[in-house]
Write a protein that holds these residues in place. Structure first.
Motif, mmCIF file in Angstrom:
data_model
loop_
_atom_site.group_PDB
_atom_site.id
_atom_site.type_symbol
_atom_site.label_atom_id
_atom_site.label_comp_id
_atom_site.label_asym_id
_atom_site.label_seq_id
_atom_site.Cartn_x
_atom_site.Cartn_y
_atom_site.Cartn_z
ATOM 1 N N UNK A 139 0.841 -1.193 0.000
ATOM 2 C CA UNK A 139 0.000 0.000 0.000
ATOM 3 C C UNK A 139 0.879 1.247 0.000
ATOM 4 N N UNK A 140 0.557 2.211 -0.864
ATOM 5 C CA UNK A 140 1.341 3.451 -0.887
ATOM 6 C C UNK A 140 0.915 4.434 0.207
ATOM 7 N N UNK A 141 -0.174 4.100 0.906
ATOM 8 C CA UNK A 141 -0.725 5.023 1.898
ATOM 9 C C UNK A 141 0.064 4.989 3.202
ATOM 10 N N UNK A 142 0.259 6.159 3.800
ATOM 11 C CA UNK A 142 0.875 6.205 5.123
ATOM 12 C C UNK A 142 -0.156 5.732 6.152
ATOM 13 N N UNK A 143 0.306 5.510 7.359
ATOM 14 C CA UNK A 143 -0.612 5.081 8.426
ATOM 15 C C UNK A 143 -1.702 6.120 8.660
ATOM 16 N N UNK A 144 -1.332 7.390 8.671
ATOM 17 C CA UNK A 144 -2.312 8.471 8.884
ATOM 18 C C UNK A 144 -3.312 8.560 7.730
ATOM 19 N N UNK A 182 -2.661 9.233 -4.410
ATOM 20 C CA UNK A 182 -1.960 7.937 -4.412
ATOM 21 C C UNK A 182 -2.827 6.798 -4.930
ATOM 22 N N UNK A 183 -4.140 6.868 -4.691
ATOM 23 C CA UNK A 183 -5.034 5.795 -5.153
ATOM 24 C C UNK A 183 -5.478 6.012 -6.594
ATOM 25 N N UNK A 184 -5.292 7.247 -7.097
ATOM 26 C CA UNK A 184 -5.778 7.560 -8.438
ATOM 27 C C UNK A 184 -7.277 7.781 -8.464
#
Length: 201
Positions: A139-144, A182-184
């Motif tokens: 996943x490209x997402x940070x924890x926050x 990041x998700x597009x």
């Protein structure tokens, strides 16, 4: 004898898994629960050595239950068995300490073999899902960003999300904007949809 706990919120699925796996001479189904937050107590009281965990359950999900099992009942290994074969779920389950991850349409003989291998201390992963997970990456997402998107699932306002995650509204907007990029996704709802489909939420 392998002592098996089955956790699934659908009674019919739970019963079918118990009936199928109970036919195996070396597997005894010792507990069944319909909620993720009942897994640890059931594992403790039944002496289960392997827990079959669905992902989507009330209370806590199967991935969170696997995390709790690892810390509170380390003698019980977790095997995720789910309808939702999403690559992101696989990565999260392995990080949570699950010993295996298979999908529910796995043939009964293969599922019983997966239980045996997990019981023996091996890792078992659905091969097609493993290949897809490697191709897609983490996943490209940070924890926050993950927290903010998860809070946005219910469709609340920025103020609602900010209260849920204990951040300022400006910070929430920044995290949402980054997550959308990041998700597009086209917007917040679309970003949530993409993250859920990929198993990042």
């Amino acid at each position: 004898m392998i002592r098996l706990l089955i956790a699934d919120d659908q009674a019919l699925v739970r019963g079918a898994l118990a009936a199928l796996l109970g036919l195996e001479s070396d597997i005894e189904v010792v507990a069944q629960v319909g909620r993720g937050d009942h897994v640890v107590e059931a594992a403790r009281t039944s002496g289960a050595t392997v827990a079959l965990l669905d992902i989507e359950m009330p209370g806590i999900d199967g991935i969170a239950a696997a995390t709790e099992l690892r810390s509170k009942v380390p003698g019980c290994r977790a095997l995720i068995v789910t309808t939702f074969g999403r690559p992101g779920y696989l990565a999260r389950a392995m990080q949570a300490g699950a010993s295996g991850f298979v999908v529910k349409d796995t043939p009964a003989a293969e599922l019983a073999d997966a239980v045996r291998r997990v019981s023996a201390g091996l890792r078992v992963v659905d091969p097609a899902l493993a290949a897809e997970s490697l191709a897609q990456g983490d996943s490209p997402l940070t924890e926050r960003e993950t927290d903010v998107l998860a809070a946005a699932r219910d469709g609340g306002s920025i103020a609602d999300i900010a209260r849920t995650v204990h951040l300022s509204e400006g910070t929430v907007k920044n995290h949402l904007s980054s997550a959308i990029g990041k998700t597009g996704g086209r917007n917040r709802a679309d970003a949530v949809r993409v993250a859920v489909e990929r198993g990042w939420l």
